[in-house]
Scaffold this motif. Structure first.
Motif, PDB file in Angstrom:
ATOM      1  N   THR A  12      85.667  70.487  45.241  1.00 27.68           N
ATOM      2  CA  THR A  12      84.343  70.494  45.877  1.00 27.68           C
ATOM      3  C   THR A  12      84.374  71.321  47.160  1.00 27.68           C
ATOM      4  O   THR A  12      83.476  72.129  47.421  1.00 27.68           O
ATOM      5  N   LEU A  13      85.414  71.145  47.954  1.00 30.49           N
ATOM      6  CA  LEU A  13      85.509  71.881  49.217  1.00 30.49           C
ATOM      7  C   LEU A  13      85.833  73.359  49.002  1.00 30.49           C
ATOM      8  O   LEU A  13      85.368  74.207  49.762  1.00 30.49           O
ATOM      9  N   VAL A  14      86.603  73.677  47.971  1.00 32.10           N
ATOM     10  CA  VAL A  14      86.840  75.087  47.633  1.00 32.10           C
ATOM     11  C   VAL A  14      85.506  75.748  47.316  1.00 32.10           C
ATOM     12  O   VAL A  14      85.203  76.845  47.801  1.00 32.10           O
ATOM     13  N   TRP A  15      84.690  75.087  46.507  1.00 28.31           N
ATOM     14  CA  TRP A  15      83.384  75.635  46.142  1.00 28.31           C
ATOM     15  C   TRP A  15      82.503  75.788  47.380  1.00 28.31           C
ATOM     16  O   TRP A  15      81.846  76.818  47.566  1.00 28.31           O
ATOM     17  N   ASP A  16      82.501  74.789  48.245  1.00 27.33           N
ATOM     18  CA  ASP A  16      81.682  74.846  49.458  1.00 27.33           C
ATOM     19  C   ASP A  16      82.107  75.999  50.359  1.00 27.33           C
ATOM     20  O   ASP A  16      81.267  76.769  50.839  1.00 27.33           O
ATOM     21  N   ARG A  17      83.400  76.156  50.588  1.00 30.87           N
ATOM     22  CA  ARG A  17      83.895  77.244  51.449  1.00 30.87           C
ATOM     23  C   ARG A  17      83.571  78.606  50.835  1.00 30.87           C
ATOM     24  O   ARG A  17      83.227  79.552  51.528  1.00 30.87           O
ATOM     25  N   ARG A  18      83.690  78.715  49.530  1.00 32.15           N
ATOM     26  CA  ARG A  18      83.377  79.968  48.854  1.00 32.15           C
ATOM     27  C   ARG A  18      81.910  80.317  49.032  1.00 32.15           C
ATOM     28  O   ARG A  18      81.564  81.449  49.322  1.00 32.15           O
ATOM     29  N   LEU A  19      81.033  79.336  48.861  1.00 32.15           N
ATOM     30  CA  LEU A  19      79.604  79.588  49.043  1.00 32.15           C
ATOM     31  C   LEU A  19      79.288  80.011  50.470  1.00 32.15           C
ATOM     32  O   LEU A  19      78.505  80.931  50.693  1.00 32.15           O
ATOM     33  N   ARG A  20      79.896  79.351  51.434  1.00 28.30           N
ATOM     34  CA  ARG A  20      79.670  79.707  52.839  1.00 28.30           C
ATOM     35  C   ARG A  20      80.137  81.133  53.127  1.00 28.30           C
ATOM     36  O   ARG A  20      79.470  81.881  53.830  1.00 28.30           O
ATOM     37  N   ALA A  21      81.282  81.503  52.584  1.00 28.23           N
ATOM     38  CA  ALA A  21      81.820  82.859  52.796  1.00 28.23           C
ATOM     39  C   ALA A  21      80.889  83.886  52.163  1.00 28.23           C
ATOM     40  O   ALA A  21      80.612  84.934  52.758  1.00 28.23           O
TER      41      ALA A  21
END
Length: 118
Positions: free
Chosen positions: A104-113
């Motif tokens: 979930t956090l990998v996906w969140d960080r990717r979206l933010r980037a």
């Protein structure tokens, strides 16, 4: 008997259709597919159709988490891309055998980037 096999086949087709519908619904909400590649020891989060990758290119490395499980299926290694800054989360995920939070956090960080580079 033949009739029983036809009933089993029909039930399995209905399950497949239901799972495909759930996948389409998840994609409509912007959720990634999750592809488990046991041969390579990685999990790759999918990119929604039509969405640009990180920096406008293919960001498969950012969406990939190296994983390893022991013979009992317990998580013993989880390594997201270093640029995501999730080392401590990955360590906690292994300690707690909780891969879902890390993904979930990998996906969140990717979206933010991706949003920063648009």
């Amino acid at each position: 008997t033949w009739a029983r096999l036809e009933r089993v086949e029909a039930a399995e087709r209905a399950r497949v259709e239901q799972m495909e519908e759930l996948a389409r619904l998840a994609e409509s909400f912007g959720l990634p597919s999750i592809d488990f590649d046991d041969a390579r020891g990685v999990i790759v989060l999918g990119r929604p159709a039509g969405e640009p990758g990180f920096g406008g290119g293919d960001d498969a490395a950012i969406r990939t988490v190296a994983v390893q499980h022991d013979e009992d299926g317990r998580l013993v290694r989880a390594e997201p891309h270093p640029s995501l800054g999730l080392w401590n989360v990955a360590t906690a995920s292994v300690e707690e055998d909780d891969l879902a939070r890390l993904l979930t956090l990998v996906w969140d960080r990717r979206l933010r980037a991706c949003r920063r580079f648009q």
